[in-house]
Design a protein around this motif. Sequence first.
Motif, short mmCIF file in Angstrom:
data_model
loop_
_atom_site.label_atom_id
_atom_site.label_comp_id
_atom_site.label_asym_id
_atom_site.label_seq_id
_atom_site.Cartn_x
_atom_site.Cartn_y
_atom_site.Cartn_z
N THR A 22 35.50 27.72 47.08
CA THR A 22 36.61 27.49 46.16
C THR A 22 36.08 27.23 44.75
O THR A 22 36.59 27.76 43.77
CB THR A 22 37.46 26.30 46.63
OG1 THR A 22 37.85 26.54 47.98
CG2 THR A 22 38.70 26.15 45.78
N THR A 23 35.06 26.39 44.68
CA THR A 23 34.48 26.10 43.37
C THR A 23 34.03 27.39 42.68
O THR A 23 34.36 27.65 41.53
CB THR A 23 33.27 25.17 43.51
OG1 THR A 23 33.62 24.10 44.37
CG2 THR A 23 32.84 24.64 42.17
N LEU A 24 33.25 28.17 43.44
CA LEU A 24 32.75 29.40 42.84
C LEU A 24 33.90 30.34 42.49
O LEU A 24 33.87 31.02 41.46
CB LEU A 24 31.78 30.09 43.80
CG LEU A 24 30.43 29.38 43.91
CD1 LEU A 24 29.56 30.06 44.95
CD2 LEU A 24 29.73 29.37 42.57
N GLY A 25 34.93 30.34 43.34
CA GLY A 25 36.06 31.20 43.07
C GLY A 25 36.78 30.80 41.79
O GLY A 25 37.14 31.65 40.97
N ILE A 26 36.96 29.51 41.63
CA ILE A 26 37.65 29.03 40.43
C ILE A 26 36.80 29.34 39.20
O ILE A 26 37.31 29.88 38.20
CB ILE A 26 37.93 27.51 40.52
CG1 ILE A 26 38.95 27.23 41.61
CG2 ILE A 26 38.43 26.99 39.18
CD1 ILE A 26 39.29 25.78 41.76
N ARG B 48 42.91 20.18 36.78
CA ARG B 48 44.26 19.66 36.88
C ARG B 48 45.30 20.73 37.14
O ARG B 48 46.32 20.46 37.77
CB ARG B 48 44.65 18.96 35.58
CG ARG B 48 43.89 17.69 35.37
CD ARG B 48 44.74 16.49 35.73
NE ARG B 48 44.24 15.34 34.99
CZ ARG B 48 44.65 15.06 33.76
NH1 ARG B 48 45.56 15.80 33.18
NH2 ARG B 48 44.13 14.05 33.11
N HIS B 49 45.05 21.91 36.64
CA HIS B 49 46.11 22.92 36.76
C HIS B 49 45.81 23.98 37.80
O HIS B 49 46.66 24.35 38.59
CB HIS B 49 46.34 23.58 35.40
CG HIS B 49 46.77 22.60 34.36
ND1 HIS B 49 48.08 22.30 34.13
CD2 HIS B 49 46.06 21.83 33.50
CE1 HIS B 49 48.17 21.40 33.16
NE2 HIS B 49 46.95 21.10 32.75
N ILE B 50 44.59 24.47 37.75
CA ILE B 50 44.25 25.56 38.66
C ILE B 50 44.06 25.04 40.08
O ILE B 50 44.68 25.53 41.04
CB ILE B 50 42.96 26.27 38.21
CG1 ILE B 50 43.07 26.71 36.77
CG2 ILE B 50 42.63 27.41 39.14
CD1 ILE B 50 43.72 28.05 36.57
N LEU B 51 43.22 24.04 40.21
CA LEU B 51 42.83 23.59 41.55
C LEU B 51 44.01 23.24 42.44
O LEU B 51 44.08 23.72 43.57
CB LEU B 51 41.88 22.39 41.41
CG LEU B 51 41.34 21.85 42.74
CD1 LEU B 51 40.59 22.91 43.50
CD2 LEU B 51 40.41 20.66 42.49
N PRO B 52 44.97 22.43 41.96
CA PRO B 52 46.05 22.07 42.88
C PRO B 52 46.82 23.28 43.38
O PRO B 52 47.40 23.25 44.45
CB PRO B 52 46.96 21.17 42.04
CG PRO B 52 46.12 20.72 40.90
CD PRO B 52 45.12 21.77 40.65
N ASN B 53 46.81 24.33 42.54
CA ASN B 53 47.59 25.49 42.94
C ASN B 53 46.85 26.43 43.88
O ASN B 53 47.45 27.30 44.48
CB ASN B 53 48.04 26.27 41.69
CG ASN B 53 49.20 25.58 41.03
OD1 ASN B 53 50.27 25.48 41.60
ND2 ASN B 53 48.97 25.06 39.84
N VAL B 54 45.56 26.28 43.95
CA VAL B 54 44.85 27.14 44.90
C VAL B 54 44.52 26.40 46.19
O VAL B 54 44.04 26.99 47.15
CB VAL B 54 43.55 27.73 44.31
CG1 VAL B 54 43.85 28.62 43.15
CG2 VAL B 54 42.59 26.63 43.96
N ILE B 55 44.78 25.09 46.18
CA ILE B 55 44.45 24.30 47.37
C ILE B 55 45.16 24.85 48.59
O ILE B 55 44.57 24.94 49.68
CB ILE B 55 44.86 22.83 47.15
CG1 ILE B 55 43.81 22.13 46.32
CG2 ILE B 55 45.04 22.13 48.47
CD1 ILE B 55 42.82 21.34 47.11
#
Lengths: 297, 306, 529
Positions: free
Chosen positions: A112-116, A204-211
């Motif tokens: 996920t980290t790498l993807g973001i 804050r914005h991207i991560l919660p939405n890809v979780i």
Amino acid sequence: MAIQTEVLVLPPRTPSRLASLWRGDFPLIPALILVVIALVAIFANLLAPHNPEIGSLTARFRPPFWQTGGSTQYLLGTDQLGRDVLSRLIFGARISMVVGITAVLFSGVLGTTLGILSGYLGGWVDQVIMRITDTWLALPALMFAIFLAAIVGPSLWNIVLILGITYWTRYARVIRGEVLSLKEREFVRLAIVAGCSKRTIMLRHILPNVINTAIVLGTLELGVVIIAEASLSFLGVGVPPPEPAWGLMLSDGKQGLMVGRWWLTVLPGCCIMLMVLSANLLGDWLRVKLDPQLRQL
Amino acid sequence: MRRYIARRIGYCLLSLFLLSVTIFLFVRVTGDPTTLLVEPGASQADLDAIRHQFGLDQPLWVQYGIFMTSLAHGDLGQSFYYRTPVLELYLSRLPNSLYLAAVAMALSLLIGVPSGVLASVRVGRFWDSFGKLFTLLGLSLPSFWVGLVLILIFSVYLGWLPSSGAGTPLHLIMPAFALGWYFAAAHMRLTRSSMLEVLGSEYVKLARLKGLPQSLVIAKHAFKNALIPVLTLAGINLVIMVNVATVVEVVFAWPGIGRLLFEGVTFRDFPVVQGVVLMGGAMIVIVNMVVDILYAVIDPRIRLGS
Amino acid sequence: MGRSVSGEKRKSATNVINPTRREVLALAAGGLAAVAPGLADAAVPAGQLTWGVHISLAPTWFDPAETPGLITPFMVLYALHDALVKPMPGGPLTPSLAETVSAAEDGLSYDFVLRDKAVFHNGEPVTAEDVKFSFERYRGASYEAMKARVAAIETPDPRRVSFKLKEPWPDFLTFYGSATGAGWIVPKKYVEKVGDDGYKKAPIGAGPYKFVSFTPGVELVFEAFDQYWRKSPSVKRLAFRVIPDEATRLAALIRGEVDIVYSIRGELAEELQRTPGLSLKPVNSPATFWLYFPDQWDQKSPWHDERVRLAASLAVDRSSINQALTLGLSKLTGNANVPDFFDFYWSAPAPPYDPGKARQLLTDAGYPRGFEAGDYYCDASYSNLGEAVLDNLQAVGIRAKLRPLERAAFLEAYGKKSLKNIVQGGTGAFGNAATRLEATAVKGGVYAYGSYPDIDQMFQEQAAQMDHKRRATILQKIQQVVSERTMFAPIWQLAFINGAGSRVGESAFGLIPGFAYTAPYEDITLKSG
């Protein structure tokens, strides 16, 4: 008569779709199965009647208690070294859970980290990560795992490491796709205009939405990881004996299939199947609920 | 357009280069092959002699140089164990793997696609669930176990099928099933979501409005369109299948590249491992690139956007 | 003339049947065959037998010059090739292509006289030139050792070869005949014509079977060579199929897809035994297994105390483990390193199973409650043995953690001397007691983490000793001392379990003592009818 107008006060719109999950076609049975397995794993010490790693050579190959030759002392029979199968299955739940969840967490976080990073930052970061992903994908996962097992030696944590490292690529790819489309959304653009740092935006914005996607992927990958562990044991580089990993039991007992000692493979096989099937059903349902458009999965 | 293709090819080559370095270093980290080529207890002189014979006593960068220059000439080196050129070994076994993968893929589509269609159309709870369960079962059972059980039932007890090896179509059935069942789930899922999307599309709604019967709508319009992404995935999975069929190949003694790779790793046969992984990797990378290019040809937004 | 050497038996110059008598026997057999049609026809090869082999066949095995130090290539060598001397039913160094072998008194030269009837598959006779050529091109296991000690090879006439050594080397014939492929003869003219690579694609030898075809990793086919000097093989075709997975291999045997399988272990062996029509063929292999204590040379370690090592040895319930894992077919022995059919073997009974005494010994040594022994290393393919032995050790208080390592990693670590605490080791290498001791118990040995000066000195003595009897005395003393000091805890001499189907008459398992595979191939027969 005065017209009474009722003012409908609608409850605030729930921001998370997760709340709407608890009804209807929720796969109750698979979820329950997973919970039971988790409980068994946690309370293994209390539940298991015997020591899973020590057996007596005089009590080898006892069948389960309902067959002739079986006894209630060893409810589900014994294996080639006289160890109680039930106890091994119980402790095996712990291993499967630990290996499965840890490997999934590890690969999930990494991927996920790498993807973001790859999706949001773009440019050369994206290219580098994508090239690495390509290369990684080209290495046949199982062979990669064999390599690592050969280098670092088989042990429980090494297997977790191996599985975690092997399976992160799917997260990276899918999450990257998600992020690419998220980048174009209003709220992200607003945040950029507002002057938020890249880090803030990503966190804050991207991560919660890809979780959500990551979670779905995680439940689906759980099954893959468990099966991979079993295959590694079959090839001789999985969780090392005498640990009672289900995959190892399956692999050890496979010879027994030919001589009618069905309980040595069928029972661990059922456990694996139950766990993986439940994880898959749950994951499928989650996927449908959260975003039926997730075709790449 | 040309720029896009050129760029993609460039990335492809870069990936392959990275792959070659990675695999080269990796195999050498796994240990010393010489101990496996003699009985335990052989003398140090023997080990040294073998090491020298394989050029393993030279510095790493020299070995890499030799490796890359041979590669440029299309030479993948010589197997330590077989002492024959790796390329020859690979090419002799590749058709077997492709053959197995093709049949397995067909089976997997045969199981997965109807299940996906049923699941999307919801013909009846039973068939919907049954199809889904059967497919997911394939994903939940280790393929070596499925293989062994199949051998036990169909070979030993019933005597219908040969237990191992290759040669006749009969030899193919069990390994193809053991391999294909695992991938059926992915195809089912994709078919289902693809069908759902198409069924919800304007085009299909129009057909329904026109009064066409449901089954015709499904069969003619929805299905064909839904199938496109499934076939694309199948194409990519085919290549992956070739590379992951190892476990099935070992159980059924199928003479494919999966088994070749496994033996290579077990014997630390560096050239074989390098060769197989590179070839496999090349296939995947190239297929990915071709698919990307095709997508770009079909959909201009993609090539302009990146 | 020097002494004659013909295997172990101290007979006259030839221990081969007089040719004339052999011809008479053949005639009689032929006559019988003509008279009794029901008997197997020994004169005309017929039928095919198929083997299910556990390991991939490599083309290098067709060329004796490249024989690695493994036993598996000999599976192929015995069919395709022949040697001047080789292990046969008659003895470990039976003259084959050589009719007579003799060693000079001073041990500096060995003379061979070649057999008249020996021919290659292409009809060419086996000559001294071929022998010399085969030796010179040899580059397999131990070739440096061999080349270094051979000063010259003389070929006074086409049927005589003489090896001149630089200094006396009592083990020359052992190395030449059984441990390496140097004594296996290939045709010089043919090899020079087709080159090494071409040779591997179409090998020609002097053995009982001719090469027909080979699909790498899949199947190898041989056909009988009627003019083989020893006898004409009775089975016309041999096919070898590779089936790496044990259960699949057994399934193939049960179904009759193959007639002979190698390496069936554990419960599958039981199934083999139980299935009607199949027979279990255990073979005494040269693989001995032991527990080694790398820490015994460290004064601070518990393992330095001999009582602790002895306790470990007494704690192992060898016969139960034997019964459980190898159907009781392995040989329990007190000699940890040397198999019983090796030259200079010293025999000793296996240590008894006495956990009570073991605990007592541990108490005497100062560990009344046992101790944490660290790690138990083993080759992962033998981890089932490891688990069982470790259980026994735990029972007397020696607590350790099982660490199975993948084979390559294990051998490397063992050889690099990086293992500690307890090592479950084993080897199946060719040789004799001296070679085994050299690797395991003598200074400089690849698996010897330390040594005793008196053992080292005795070993030096025997290395120069030409007299067989005196050498045997010294070597046996060394083995005895090794045992008394419990440098190792012996486990067993592993039985290699194979299976044969109902079509097989004489399977040739066990005909050559200590050889794990079926040989001599010319002795294999099909069941008639």
